[in-house]
Design an enzyme around this catalytic site. Structure first.
Site, PDB file in Angstrom:
ATOM      1  N   THR A  75       1.578  -4.305   4.428  1.00 46.16           N
ATOM      2  CA  THR A  75       1.410  -4.536   5.865  1.00 46.16           C
ATOM      3  C   THR A  75       0.925  -5.942   6.215  1.00 46.16           C
ATOM      4  OG1 THR A  75      -0.799  -3.585   5.770  1.00 46.16           O
ATOM      5  CG2 THR A  75       0.997  -2.133   6.447  1.00 46.16           C
ATOM      6  N   ASP A  76       0.263  -6.622   5.273  1.00 49.17           N
ATOM      7  CA  ASP A  76      -0.341  -7.913   5.623  1.00 49.17           C
ATOM      8  C   ASP A  76       0.657  -8.836   6.305  1.00 49.17           C
ATOM      9  OD1 ASP A  76      -2.432  -6.867   4.218  1.00 49.17           O
ATOM     10  OD2 ASP A  76      -2.891  -8.726   3.133  1.00 49.17           O
ATOM     11  N   LYS A  90       0.383  -7.710  13.189  1.00 50.47           N
ATOM     12  CA  LYS A  90      -0.708  -6.873  12.663  1.00 50.47           C
ATOM     13  C   LYS A  90      -1.993  -7.319  13.350  1.00 50.47           C
ATOM     14  CE  LYS A  90      -2.846  -5.019   8.536  1.00 50.47           C
ATOM     15  NZ  LYS A  90      -2.878  -4.846   7.094  1.00 50.47           N
ATOM     16  N   THR A 131       0.825  -1.213   0.000  1.00 50.13           N
ATOM     17  CA  THR A 131       0.000   0.000   0.000  1.00 50.13           C
ATOM     18  C   THR A 131       0.856   1.258   0.000  1.00 50.13           C
ATOM     19  OG1 THR A 131      -1.734  -1.156   1.180  1.00 50.13           O
ATOM     20  CG2 THR A 131      -1.783   1.223   1.299  1.00 50.13           C
TER      21      THR A 131
END
Lengths: 628, 456
Positions: B188-189, B266, B111
């Site tokens: 970020t996943d 996360k 992202t």
């Protein structure tokens, strides 16, 4: 002086924004727009956007954004992670979508086969994401117009978008926003520039408003419908007044804006006549003149590191005093450009300088800037960057006086019905797809299905009320715009033996009298309360003469049932024999009283529990009988 | 892709995507820019960008005429072209200050380097790293970014251990060539997996490495990656020589957490402050202005003289299995049959798998025995995340331990998975594997778990 709209080449179109009460457009939060009670605060900054370097100097934009802190208040129930830009949008609110599409159909507009939700960039902080979601839901055609007394007003486009956050407070570089309004669905309807004059603006806005209010999903009340007014006159340019909220004074703001345009065009030719071909004003740092000033305003500012910049406007003496439109001088108008860069305003020679204690300094300035009597001098005292940017904006604006009317987006002042500079008119908004929301295929089958729920328009309701319910024109017009319209419809439907006129009268006159004259808080009453009351009337257990009394008691004792109120407060109608007994007693007790007095006493004793006209007849009969 | 009918129509008129065209149906003509058919659009519908900026879809029927439009292109559309991707000329490069600490950026996608192609509306992960920097010009006041690398641009869900190895090698190379620190931008996943991988693969790290992602893409004014990048650049010029994820601490744009690469996860799909420390406190907090508050002072400190060697050996034949009620042990049998060398079981709470089910077929006892016989390394890491595993509280765990299952205490399952790959890459010796798995190599164990660390 009246404005001759035709001769000035008046062109005007409206953009109406109507809030919907369907819940928010892209999440499940309430659309009630409450800004009370418990809230969470979120602090954010906005940034220049990647890929924007093509048109905007990123570092300049960055500087202007960096200094601003946005603080968002999220009230319980009114905002979730979606408004906080911390969760992707949900699917579009089906009810809002349906309402918008029905409205488009009502106006004979064309609905796209596929609706795409777009992101419209906004960086004033009013949207936490930095963009507003909007979708084009209909376009105009040769059949989509409003019939008005001054001809057809064509409708060009309709979109369904989310409302922005409402600004609560601006405090230096801190801007507080409430998230309660962010995401409330708005129908935005744009007309062609077919509007003929200021009266016509009002007629058109009212007509669209009335059609919108045919939909129960539309929100009511102040601020739930806003008008953007686009205006231009011959030789001028388009300006857009954004977010006008007061239909009753829309004519006035339009007139004032037209007068402003005309003033600017007159000024342009006046300057031309004076032989001014170029405005060569430059800012000059004159802080040294003010170092020992007796002016409190300026000396305080200098103590806080302000510098004083001055400029000479050749040939402008007296012009800043003039009214650009009623209640606003051109000087104030110019000062708004300075204010848009964060300064507190400016001081100039068209003002009474003695009130600032600055007569001496301005005499020195006159010499320093080589100004003659026909020239104007203005100063801005602020910290360096603000002073430079502000005076630059004022000079730039002054230069435009030779060209006429600048294209601008303007913010209205609802008190004076004037407008102020907000920003240059943006061209087509840079929009890009909201990839988090899927595109919507709109089939003819879907449209046919939702069309079954098309509401009756208020206009056709009015006609129906006159024809079928025998309301007079005045009452019919009043009831269709009443907030109690739906109550009226249910109650007339359920109580066919009550004269609809009495029901309408109650909602239009009785309630407003109680509110205005006796300060009764009728908002405490629900639809069920009214329904119960009229059910009692329908069954003959309450007479229309006592409903004011009934309402007052109900407001005071909401816990009482209708039947309890009637019993406890002696509101039940009396039979003719009960009435006769009471009157007979009065006659016997007051043997010498004349008939008028007997009627008066009977009336007050029987207050509304029996037909008043009949009381006089009964008294008359009884007196006659006694005589005989 | 448009339907064949539309494609044929467009081809006859020689209309390509981006061309201005007019579509006429029932005497009504609509003009706009032809956009490609997006994935979620119907195939028989032409998507146009109107002059107002709106996109809309028009269904093509028998009576539709499509023509190239010769009206002038609206000014806004011309400028839209400037936003087309891959036109590097439009990117104004940031000029860095040579006096600032030398630093490197490794951009890997995600992202933080995605944006919509304004012209076509497609989301790209192809942004030039320089373009990200235009959103965050204040970086030039903090670091001298001399090296900007972009080995690949992929979403973090597409990362594999090969990419971890690649990134680790690059980080070591940059640090050894004089960078005071490295920033890795990443989706970020799976950012926390890469963070753990770098932690284990750079064992003698003596300089800071910051991993940074974003939950909002840089085409939004609300881009959260900007503050993360600024805080990360502060972090890498500092004294803490650890692999850390530096991202938002709260929903506000106020400061970042410095979270140790092996103890972070996360914990939210979309919030800016999604990365939370688990079973530990963050090393510290860091503000955009550079203010650093240390919370946990157990960290390695900078030593610029020491080189770092990337040990990227990794056994890829490993897997992770989430335990749930009713899970059939044949899943483990499958992995045994396929020759897997090690498995991390995301076990329930203190570290359990079903061992005494009423339905004997669902007991894992037999399969675990078989795995032991086949020399497979089995790790028990708790899916509960918070708290530690324990082999002696309940009977099933006692039995599991007897079968050689290694209980990795408060280590996160994701970290355990990465560590298992690294350990199996380094040794085949059964005892050494167990020993390494239970030895603190990169801060993956907490000496003690403080109450404050729960739901931090």
């Amino acid at each position: 002086m009246d404005i001759d709209y035709k001769s000035i080449g008046f062109k005007c179109g409206l953009e109406i924004h109507q809030a919907l009460d369907t819940g928010k457009l892209f999440c499940n939060c309430s659309s009630a727009f409450v800004e009370k009670g418990e809230f969470t605060e979120i602090k954010r900054h906005l940034r220049p956007v990647a890929g924007e370097t093509g048109t905007v100097d990123a570092s300049a934009r960055f500087e202007s954004l960096r200094k601003r802190n946005f603080i968002y208040h999220a009230y319980k129930g009114e905002a979730c992670l979606v408004e906080m830009d911390a969760e992707p949008p949900h699917d579009i609110n089906e009810k809002a979508k349906k309402t918008a599409l029905l409205f488009a159909m009502l106006l004979n507009m064309d609905i796209p086969d596929e609706i795409h939700v777009m992101r419209k960039t906004v960086t004033d902080g009013s949207a936490t994401s930095g963009f507003q979601r909007t979708a084009l839901v209909a376009t105009g055609n040769d059949k989509s117009y409003l019939d008005t007394s001054k001809g057809k007003v064509y409708l060009e486009n309709m979109s369904l978008e989310e409302d922005a956050s409402k600004i609560m407070e601006k405090n230096g570089n801190k801007v507080h926003y409430s998230l309660s309004r962010l995401g409330i669905p708005l129908i935005e309807l744009g007309t062609a520039p077919d509007i003929k004059d200021a009266d016509h603006v009002k007629e058109t806005a009212a007509k669209i408003g009335s059609l919108l209010r045919s939909f129960p999903e539309t929100k009511r009340g102040i601020g739930t419908i806003r008008q953007d007014i686009n205006i231009s006159v011959f030789d001028g340019a388009r300006t857009e007044i954004k977010g006008w909220q007061d239909l009753s004074r829309i004519k006035l703001i339009t007139e004032n804006e037209v007068r402003r345009h005309l003033f600017l065009l007159d000024l342009k030719s006046e300057l031309k006549d004076k032989g001014i071909k170029k405005i060569d004003s430059v800012p000059v740092d004159v802080t040294d003149i003010f170092v020992n000033t007796k002016s409190r305003v300026i000396s305080d500012l200098i103590k806080r590191n302000a510098i004083v910049l001055a400029t000479r406007l050749t040939g402008f003496n007296g012009i800043l005093k003039r009214e650009i439109c009623p209640k606003k001088t051109f000087g104030r108008e110019l000062a708004e450009y300075a204010k848009s860069f964060g300064s507190n305003g400016m001081i100039h020679t068209d003002e009474d300088l003695s009130k600032y204690n600055l007569v001496h300094e301005f005499n020195l300035l006159k010499e320093k800037l080589d100004a003659c009597d026909d020239d104007l001098i203005l100063i801005i005292a602020e910290t360096k960057t603000i002073a430079e940017q502000s005076i630059g904006a004022v000079i730039k604006r002054t230069k435009y006086c030779l060209k006429g009317v600048p294209e601008e987006t303007r913010i209205p002042n609802h008190v004076t019905a004037t407008s102020s500079y907000a920003r240059p008119l943006s061209g087509a908004h840079r929009m890009y797809p909201e990839t988090d929301v899927k595109t919507m295929r709109i089939t003819s089958d879907y449209l046919a299905k939702i069309r079954e729920d098309m509401p009756e328009t208020l206009e056709s309701k009015r006609e129906r009320f006159e024809k079928d319910l025998k309301l007079n024109a005045e009452l019919a017009s009043a009831i269709i715009t009443s907030p109690h319209l739906s109550y009226f419809e249910t109650i007339t439907q359920n109580n066919k033996n009550i004269n609809a006129k009495d029901i309408a009268n109650f909602f239009i006159n009785t309630l407003s009298d109680l509110k205005k004259r006796e300060n009764i808080d009728i908002s405490k009453l629900s639809q069920t309360d009214f329904e119960d009351m009229f059910a009692q009337i329908s069954e003959g257990k309450l007479l229309k003469y006592t409903i004011s009394q009934f309402v007052k008691i109900k407001v005071k004792h909401p816990e009482l049932f209708a039947t309890e109120i009637i019993t406890n407060y002696d509101l039940a109608p009396l039979t003719e024999s009960e009435v006769k007994d009471t009157i007979n007693k009065i006659i016997i007790d007051n043997p010498k009283a004349p008939m008028g007095a007997i009627i008066g006493m009977s009336m007050s004793k029987l207050k509304g529990r029996f037909d008043g006209k009949m009381i006089a007849v009964i008294v008359n009969n009884l007196l006659l009988k006694n005589k005989n | 892709m448009y339907s064949k009918k539309i494609k044929d129509l467009l081809e006859t008129e020689k209309i390509a995507v981006g061309t201005r065209l007019s579509i006429t149906i029932d005497n009504k003509t609509t003009e706009g820019l032809l956009l490609p058919n997006a994935d979620d659009c119907a195939k028989d519908i032409i998507t146009l960008k109107l002059d107002s900026g709106y996109n809309m879809g028009i269904k093509v029927t028998g009576d539709t005429t499509i023509k190239k439009s010769d009206t002038h292109t609206a000014a806004d559309i011309i400028s839209e072209e400037n936003y087309e991707l891959g036109k590097k000329r439009d990117i104004k490069k940031l000029v860095f200050d040579k006096k600032k600490p030398k630093a490197s950026l490794i951009a890997t996608g995600g992202t933080i380097s995605s944006r919509v192609d304004y012209k076509t509306g497609a989301v790209h992960m192809l942004m030039e790293p320089e373009e990200i920097l235009t959103t965050t010009p204040e970086l030039k006041d903090i670091i001298n970014l001399t090296s900007i690398l972009s080995p690949f641009r992929i979403a973090s869900e597409d990362m594999t251990p090969s990419e971890w190895q690649n990134i680790a090698e690059l980080v070591a190379k940059e640090l050894n060539s004089g960078a005071e620190g490295v920033i890795v931008t990443h989706g970020t996943d799976t950012l926390h997996y890469t963070a753990a991988a770098l932690s284990f693969m750079l064992p003698d790290l003596k300089k800071p490495v910051a991993l940074v992602g974003a939950q909002r893409s840089p085409d939004r004014a609300s881009f959260d990656g900007a503050m993360n990048l600024v805080c990360a650049s502060r972090y890498i010029t500092g004294n803490i020589a650890e692999v850390a994820i530096v991202m938002h601490a709260t929903m506000n744009d106020d400061y970042c957490l410095i979270n140790r690469g092996t103890k972070v996860r996360k914990m939210h799909t979309s919030r800016r402050d999604a990365f939370r420390p688990i079973n530990t406190l963050p090393i510290g907090t860091i503000y955009a202005c550079g203010k650093l508050d240390i919370i946990d002072n157990h960290y390695k400190t900078r030593d610029n003289r020491q080189k770092v060697i990337a040990d990227t050996r990794f056994e890829k034949k490993i897997a992770m299995i989430h335990i749930y009620p009713g899970i059939n042990p044949e899943i483990l049998d499958y992995h045994i049959d396929k020759g897997y060398k090690g498995i991390v079981l995301n076990t329930t709470a203190l570290g359990h798998v079903p061992m005494a089910t009423m339905d004997k077929n669902l007991s894992w006892l037999k399969a675990l025995k078989r795995a032991q016989d086949k020399n497979m390394t089995i790790i028990s890491a708790s899916q509960t995340l918070y708290g530690t595993t324990h082999a002696h509280v309940y009977r099933s765990a006692v039995e599991m331990e007897k079968l050689g299952i290694i209980f990795v205490k408060d280590m996160l399952p994701e970290t355990a998975y990465v560590k298992l790959g690294c350990v199996l890459g380094r040794t085949e010796d059964k005892d050494e594997i167990k020993n390494l798995m239970l030895t603190d190599l990169a801060g993956e164990f907490s000496e003690k778990i403080l109450p404050k660390s729960f739901l931090y």
